[in-house]
Design an enzyme around this catalytic site. Structure first.
Site, PDB file in Angstrom:
ATOM      1  N   ASP A  38     -14.016  32.575 -37.343  1.00  0.00           N
ATOM      2  CA  ASP A  38     -15.023  31.615 -37.777  1.00  0.00           C
ATOM      3  C   ASP A  38     -14.830  31.232 -39.242  1.00  0.00           C
ATOM      4  OD1 ASP A  38     -16.395  31.576 -35.265  1.00  0.00           O
ATOM      5  OD2 ASP A  38     -17.143  33.571 -35.749  1.00  0.00           O
TER       6      ASP A  38
ATOM      7  N   ASP B 212     -11.979  33.981 -44.489  1.00  0.00           N
ATOM      8  CA  ASP B 212     -12.769  33.166 -45.416  1.00  0.00           C
ATOM      9  C   ASP B 212     -13.885  33.949 -46.085  1.00  0.00           C
ATOM     10  OD1 ASP B 212     -15.754  32.240 -44.083  1.00  0.00           O
ATOM     11  OD2 ASP B 212     -14.318  33.248 -42.801  1.00  0.00           O
TER      12      ASP B 212
ATOM     13  N   ASP C 277      -9.066  36.203 -39.039  1.00  0.00           N
ATOM     14  CA  ASP C 277     -10.475  35.991 -38.759  1.00  0.00           C
ATOM     15  C   ASP C 277     -10.585  34.663 -38.012  1.00  0.00           C
ATOM     16  OD1 ASP C 277     -13.340  36.333 -38.973  1.00  0.00           O
ATOM     17  OD2 ASP C 277     -13.296  34.819 -40.559  1.00  0.00           O
TER      18      ASP C 277
END
Length: 220
Positions: free
Chosen positions: A9, A182, A7
């Site tokens: 961001d 996250d 991922d």
């Protein structure tokens, strides 16, 4: 061969490129601060809460691309990289990416953020492959709409499978596969790899990772 998915961001980046792009355009005077800043922050909170309507958000996020020529957008993005993105890239993130690349893994960033915003960021990490939401365009001009399924939640699985198929591969082709994220929004794809890793996770993902005995790391 091993498959490694990241991922972007708040995982490889210590911040959110989607959010920061809109803030950058507000700072430049391209978007109206009074109207757009509150909406940008509201969408970001919805994303963190897991309640984001991705198509409503994309109407907001992709609209500026349709109102300006590509040359102007590219010039803004170069400034955006210097001002907003490079400061969010830490050495631990660069090192982790290099380690996987050096071991010969097939590495890609998988992100809901559109490919116009994320393409140069992924290249900054030296990663060749990007699986992202695609902004539609006609005759060299963005339309303000997405093309195909956004790479969001279960849509990331669809996009990853299509990308692997284009390479003559599928998720089962790999002895081991990783996905670093996250966000609890990425639980669908994390559940499809052999080695899910929570990176500076939100509370929901942290609880799931601890229950499932997944590794939890920090790149900050």
């Amino acid at each position: 061969m091993e498959l490694v998915l990241f991922d972007l961001d708040n995982t490889l980046l210590a911040g959110d490129s989607d959010f920061e792009w809109a803030q950058f355009l507000i700072h430049k005077g391209v978007l109206d601060r009074e109207v757009q800043e509150a909406r940008n922050k509201d969408f970001y909170e919805q994303y963190k809460a897991g309640t984001l309507d991705i198509f409503e958000f994309l109407d907001f996020q992709l609209a500026p691309l349709a109102r300006h020529p590509r040359t102007e957008l590219d010039a803004w993005h170069r400034e955006f990289m210097t001002r907003s993105i490079v400061p969010m890239i830490g050495e631990p993130a660069r090192t982790l990416v290099r380690q996987h690349l050096d071991r010969g893994a097939l590495v890609a960033v998988v992100t809901a953020t559109n490919s116009f915003v994320t393409g140069p960021i992924v290249r900054e990490f030296g990663i060749e492959h990007l699986v992202a939401t695609i902004p539609a365009h006609e005759q060299g001009q963005f339309t303000g709409k997405p093309r195909g399924m956004p790479a969001f939640k279960a849509g990331k699985i669809e996009r990853v499978e299509a990308w692997l198929e284009s390479l003559g591969l599928y998720l089962g082709s790999f002895e081991r596969s990783w996905f670093y994220s996250d966000s609890h929004n990425d639980l669908p794809l994390m559940g499809r790899v052999s080695n899910p890793v929570a990176v500076d996770p939100d509370e929901t993902l942290l609880a799931h990772a601890e229950k499932s005995d997944w590794p939890v790391i920090s790149l900050r």
